[in-house]
Scaffold this motif. Sequence first.
Motif, PDB file in Angstrom:
ATOM      1  N   LEU A 272       0.830  -1.207   0.000  1.00  0.00           N
ATOM      2  CA  LEU A 272       0.000   0.000   0.000  1.00  0.00           C
ATOM      3  C   LEU A 272       0.867   1.260   0.000  1.00  0.00           C
ATOM      4  N   LEU A 273       1.987   1.183   0.704  1.00  0.00           N
ATOM      5  CA  LEU A 273       2.870   2.350   0.862  1.00  0.00           C
ATOM      6  C   LEU A 273       3.383   2.852  -0.486  1.00  0.00           C
ATOM      7  N   ASP A 274       3.906   1.936  -1.299  1.00  0.00           N
ATOM      8  CA  ASP A 274       4.464   2.393  -2.588  1.00  0.00           C
ATOM      9  C   ASP A 274       3.764   1.771  -3.800  1.00  0.00           C
ATOM     10  N   LEU A 275       2.563   1.226  -3.569  1.00  0.00           N
ATOM     11  CA  LEU A 275       1.779   0.584  -4.642  1.00  0.00           C
ATOM     12  C   LEU A 275       2.633  -0.416  -5.435  1.00  0.00           C
ATOM     13  N   SER A 276       3.402  -1.181  -4.686  1.00  0.00           N
ATOM     14  CA  SER A 276       4.248  -2.193  -5.329  1.00  0.00           C
ATOM     15  C   SER A 276       3.454  -3.497  -5.486  1.00  0.00           C
ATOM     16  N   ASN A 277       4.060  -4.463  -6.156  1.00  0.00           N
ATOM     17  CA  ASN A 277       3.451  -5.786  -6.383  1.00  0.00           C
ATOM     18  C   ASN A 277       2.167  -5.708  -7.215  1.00  0.00           C
ATOM     19  N   SER A 278       2.197  -4.797  -8.187  1.00  0.00           N
ATOM     20  CA  SER A 278       1.048  -4.666  -9.074  1.00  0.00           C
ATOM     21  C   SER A 278       1.047  -5.818 -10.086  1.00  0.00           C
ATOM     22  N   ILE A 279      -0.115  -6.428 -10.281  1.00  0.00           N
ATOM     23  CA  ILE A 279      -0.225  -7.569 -11.205  1.00  0.00           C
ATOM     24  C   ILE A 279      -0.462  -7.056 -12.629  1.00  0.00           C
ATOM     25  N   GLU A 280       0.314  -7.565 -13.558  1.00  0.00           N
ATOM     26  CA  GLU A 280       0.140  -7.191 -14.966  1.00  0.00           C
ATOM     27  C   GLU A 280      -0.130  -8.460 -15.785  1.00  0.00           C
ATOM     28  N   VAL A 281      -0.967  -8.338 -16.792  1.00  0.00           N
ATOM     29  CA  VAL A 281      -1.217  -9.468 -17.695  1.00  0.00           C
ATOM     30  C   VAL A 281      -1.057  -8.914 -19.112  1.00  0.00           C
ATOM     31  N   ASP A 282      -0.246  -9.573 -19.942  1.00  0.00           N
ATOM     32  CA  ASP A 282      -0.035  -8.991 -21.279  1.00  0.00           C
ATOM     33  C   ASP A 282      -1.368  -8.948 -22.021  1.00  0.00           C
ATOM     34  N   GLU A 283      -1.539  -7.884 -22.830  1.00  0.00           N
ATOM     35  CA  GLU A 283      -2.859  -7.543 -23.374  1.00  0.00           C
ATOM     36  C   GLU A 283      -3.469  -8.667 -24.221  1.00  0.00           C
ATOM     37  N   GLU A 284      -2.641  -9.356 -24.991  1.00  0.00           N
ATOM     38  CA  GLU A 284      -3.181 -10.420 -25.839  1.00  0.00           C
ATOM     39  C   GLU A 284      -3.779 -11.554 -24.980  1.00  0.00           C
ATOM     40  N   THR A 285      -3.035 -11.951 -23.934  1.00  0.00           N
ATOM     41  CA  THR A 285      -3.532 -13.010 -23.039  1.00  0.00           C
ATOM     42  C   THR A 285      -4.772 -12.518 -22.299  1.00  0.00           C
ATOM     43  N   ARG A 286      -4.727 -11.268 -21.842  1.00  0.00           N
ATOM     44  CA  ARG A 286      -5.851 -10.726 -21.080  1.00  0.00           C
ATOM     45  C   ARG A 286      -7.137 -10.746 -21.904  1.00  0.00           C
ATOM     46  N   VAL A 287      -7.043 -10.265 -23.141  1.00  0.00           N
ATOM     47  CA  VAL A 287      -8.238 -10.227 -23.998  1.00  0.00           C
ATOM     48  C   VAL A 287      -8.735 -11.659 -24.251  1.00  0.00           C
ATOM     49  N   GLY A 288      -7.806 -12.596 -24.426  1.00  0.00           N
ATOM     50  CA  GLY A 288      -8.193 -13.991 -24.643  1.00  0.00           C
ATOM     51  C   GLY A 288      -8.891 -14.574 -23.427  1.00  0.00           C
ATOM     52  N   ALA A 289      -8.389 -14.245 -22.248  1.00  0.00           N
ATOM     53  CA  ALA A 289      -8.924 -14.831 -21.010  1.00  0.00           C
ATOM     54  C   ALA A 289     -10.210 -14.148 -20.540  1.00  0.00           C
ATOM     55  N   LEU A 290     -10.417 -12.912 -21.001  1.00  0.00           N
ATOM     56  CA  LEU A 290     -11.555 -12.112 -20.523  1.00  0.00           C
ATOM     57  C   LEU A 290     -12.895 -12.821 -20.725  1.00  0.00           C
ATOM     58  N   ASN A 291     -13.061 -13.387 -21.913  1.00  0.00           N
ATOM     59  CA  ASN A 291     -14.316 -14.038 -22.270  1.00  0.00           C
ATOM     60  C   ASN A 291     -14.763 -15.076 -21.234  1.00  0.00           C
ATOM     61  N   SER A 292     -13.817 -15.918 -20.782  1.00  0.00           N
ATOM     62  CA  SER A 292     -14.192 -17.004 -19.865  1.00  0.00           C
ATOM     63  C   SER A 292     -14.659 -16.445 -18.518  1.00  0.00           C
ATOM     64  N   LEU A 293     -14.070 -15.323 -18.090  1.00  0.00           N
ATOM     65  CA  LEU A 293     -14.480 -14.737 -16.800  1.00  0.00           C
ATOM     66  C   LEU A 293     -15.780 -13.942 -16.938  1.00  0.00           C
ATOM     67  N   VAL A 294     -15.942 -13.238 -18.060  1.00  0.00           N
ATOM     68  CA  VAL A 294     -17.201 -12.515 -18.287  1.00  0.00           C
ATOM     69  C   VAL A 294     -18.343 -13.535 -18.363  1.00  0.00           C
ATOM     70  N   ASN A 295     -18.098 -14.642 -19.075  1.00  0.00           N
ATOM     71  CA  ASN A 295     -19.130 -15.692 -19.164  1.00  0.00           C
ATOM     72  C   ASN A 295     -19.465 -16.243 -17.787  1.00  0.00           C
ATOM     73  N   MET A 296     -18.445 -16.436 -16.937  1.00  0.00           N
ATOM     74  CA  MET A 296     -18.712 -16.939 -15.584  1.00  0.00           C
ATOM     75  C   MET A 296     -19.685 -15.989 -14.861  1.00  0.00           C
ATOM     76  N   HIS A 297     -19.373 -14.706 -14.893  1.00  0.00           N
ATOM     77  CA  HIS A 297     -20.229 -13.767 -14.154  1.00  0.00           C
ATOM     78  C   HIS A 297     -21.631 -13.689 -14.767  1.00  0.00           C
ATOM     79  N   ASN A 298     -21.734 -13.786 -16.072  1.00  0.00           N
ATOM     80  CA  ASN A 298     -23.061 -13.748 -16.701  1.00  0.00           C
ATOM     81  C   ASN A 298     -23.873 -14.998 -16.376  1.00  0.00           C
ATOM     82  N   TYR A 299     -23.252 -16.179 -16.511  1.00  0.00           N
ATOM     83  CA  TYR A 299     -23.978 -17.432 -16.248  1.00  0.00           C
ATOM     84  C   TYR A 299     -24.337 -17.581 -14.759  1.00  0.00           C
ATOM     85  N   ALA A 300     -23.482 -17.050 -13.878  1.00  0.00           N
ATOM     86  CA  ALA A 300     -23.693 -17.262 -12.441  1.00  0.00           C
ATOM     87  C   ALA A 300     -24.725 -16.310 -11.862  1.00  0.00           C
ATOM     88  N   ARG A 301     -25.096 -15.298 -12.611  1.00  0.00           N
ATOM     89  CA  ARG A 301     -26.029 -14.286 -12.099  1.00  0.00           C
ATOM     90  C   ARG A 301     -27.361 -14.855 -11.682  1.00  0.00           C
TER      91      ARG A 301
END
Length: 301
Positions: A272-301
Amino acid sequence: MSLLENIIKLKKEKKALILAHYYQRPEVQDIADYVGDSYYLSKIAKDSPEQIIVFCGVRFMAESAKILSPEKTILLPALDAGCPMADMADGEALLELKKEHPNAAVVCYINSTAEVKAHCDVSVTSSNAVKILRKLDKDEIIFLPDKNLGSYLAEQMPDKKFILWPGFCITHRKVNPSHILDIKRIKPEALALAHPECEKEVRDISDFIGSTSEIIEYATNNSSRDFIIVTEQGVLHELKKRNPSKNFYTPGSTMTCVNMKKTTLEDVYECLLDLSNSIEVDEETRVGALNSLVNMHNYAR
Ligand code: 13P
Ligand code: SF4
């Protein structure tokens, strides 16, 4: 000022939100704004207005939050807190499996890497998996990486054919039926509440199977006084808080996930002090993985 006061002060200054999984150390759970299971925390991370989130858990949790909210700063206080089960599956081998089963729906447990999620149709957690899988119109399902959650789901849905990845949780694998039966001999009334990451032989002699929050809800709402808690011992903190007059027994040697226990209050303060340990995901992987998590939240609603 104490460490605790410093964390609270920094949290206010930086307008940050602290999330903690039920497997975290008690003192870490106590400073969190929200404590919960994997699905609940994923929902809070996605929907909360705070732009800085300190995710006290393991990497796949923080990574999933970053995939869903790339504009937010997601901090993982103990950067080396991983999940050995998530690392048991890899994208390349999954692509080969998909070729062998071209008509199967590909479902990953949220305990998986971003690379694996990028090749999946939908992610699930232990609390929403049955609901989501019942909504899929495919008869064949590739499920990874947890063979134990996978076989539990297959038992609930005998009409579907499951192709299971051979992954497992090293923490839940430590329990065997004799640990539970030993306690039941002394406390015959005790109900065994197990996480679906446990092996089939353990699930088969348990009285209830559910996610961490479902285990806590079950014990809280059930009139019995004695429970055998067959999951990581961090849940005992919330169980005892909510049920001071009930007895909780743990099977064998205490079940501890070393990765979940890596996060300390000092780590929370420092990131918290220096906002260290920030998680990064490369954009291509992130966009690929997004669908599966968006689907989870939509189906689980
Ligand atoms: P839940 O909190 O969803 O039950 O998951 C347990 C777990 O193993 C998280 O790593
Ligand atoms: Fe991974 Fe098991 Fe630890 Fe959960 S308890 S983070 S599944 S190793």
